[in-house]
Every structure is written in C-alpha cells, then in structure tokens.
Design a protein around this motif. Structure first.
Motif, PDB file in Angstrom:
ATOM      1  N   SER A  70       0.857  -1.178   0.000  1.00 28.10           N
ATOM      2  CA  SER A  70       0.000   0.000   0.000  1.00 28.10           C
ATOM      3  C   SER A  70       0.897   1.233   0.000  1.00 28.10           C
ATOM      4  CB  SER A  70      -0.938  -0.001   1.203  1.00 28.10           C
ATOM      5  OG  SER A  70      -0.215  -0.003   2.416  1.00 28.10           O
ATOM      6  N   ASP A  72       1.005   5.689   0.881  1.00 28.65           N
ATOM      7  CA  ASP A  72       0.425   6.911   1.402  1.00 28.65           C
ATOM      8  C   ASP A  72       1.271   8.046   0.843  1.00 28.65           C
ATOM      9  OD1 ASP A  72      -0.467   9.110   2.807  1.00 28.65           O
ATOM     10  OD2 ASP A  72      -0.662   8.048   4.704  1.00 28.65           O
ATOM     11  N   LYS A  75       2.341  10.976   2.946  1.00 28.01           N
ATOM     12  CA  LYS A  75       3.457  10.727   3.866  1.00 28.01           C
ATOM     13  C   LYS A  75       4.713  10.273   3.120  1.00 28.01           C
ATOM     14  CE  LYS A  75       0.534   9.474   7.789  1.00 28.01           C
ATOM     15  NZ  LYS A  75       0.215   8.434   8.802  1.00 28.01           N
TER      16      LYS A  75
END
Length: 115
Positions: A70, A72, A75
């Motif tokens: 995954s 992000d 971030k």
C-alpha cells in the motif's frame, strides 16, 4: 538528494506478521511506481510486489494472498504488510521507486522468520 529508508524488519516466529515501511525524501512518491524486492541468503534479488501511481497492485506468486502493498503519498511512504510469515520469507527487503529512467533503492531491512 534522494533517499529511501526502510524500517519495520526484525525477527519473528513462523506464522507471525510484520509491516515494513519505506519513507522517501528528496523525491515525490506520488509520481513514482513503488515496489518491494527481497534478497534471500545465497539468492538473487527478486520482485515481491508493486503498486503503481494509480494504485494498481501486482505480486509475486509466492506472496500473493500473504503480503499486501500500500502507499500513502501524503506521507511519501510505501508499506508492505506481511502475514503468515514462513522461514522462506527470510531476506533483506528493499523498496524501490521508479519513473522512467529514474530508479531509486533503499538500503534494505532484514526480516528473519524462525521456525
């Protein structure tokens, strides 16, 4: 200067879980496809998983259904959730970010699975 730093490795018993993280600096992850590779003792580095900028994922057959990649982008981080770990998953795990000719690698994080 681009830097990728992996973390989250360690020693775990067979059947356990680990979550690896890779944080990028000097690079915008949202523009890159992100991947995880691993190198087991005495073996060549092998592909584990990839997630594209569009969020599409693909996995090596040996980890499909066991690992989840995954990302992000806020971030600047890519993750690898590893479940039901087996001794054969023992390896140094590397994250990779690439876009066209630009190809960046982290230093790796050791994962050791005891039987």
């Amino acid at each position: 200067q681009v830097q990728l730093v992996e973390s989250g490795g360690g020693l775990v018993q067979a059947g356990g879980s680990l979550r690896l993280s890779c944080v990028g600096s000097g690079i915008d992850f949202s523009l890159d496809d992100l991947a995880w590779y691993r190198r087991a003792p005495g073996k060549q580095r092998e592909f584990v998983a990839i997630i594209t900028t569009a969020g599409r994922t693909n996995y090596a057959g040996s980890v499909k259904g066991q690992f989840t990649i995954s990302r992000d982008d806020a971030k600047n981080t890519v993750y690898l959730q590893m479940n039901s770990l087996k001794p054969e998953d023992t390896a140094v795990y590397f994250c990779n970010a690439y876009k066209g000719a630009a190809d960046y690698w982290g230093q790796g994080t050791q994962v050791t699975v005891s039987s």
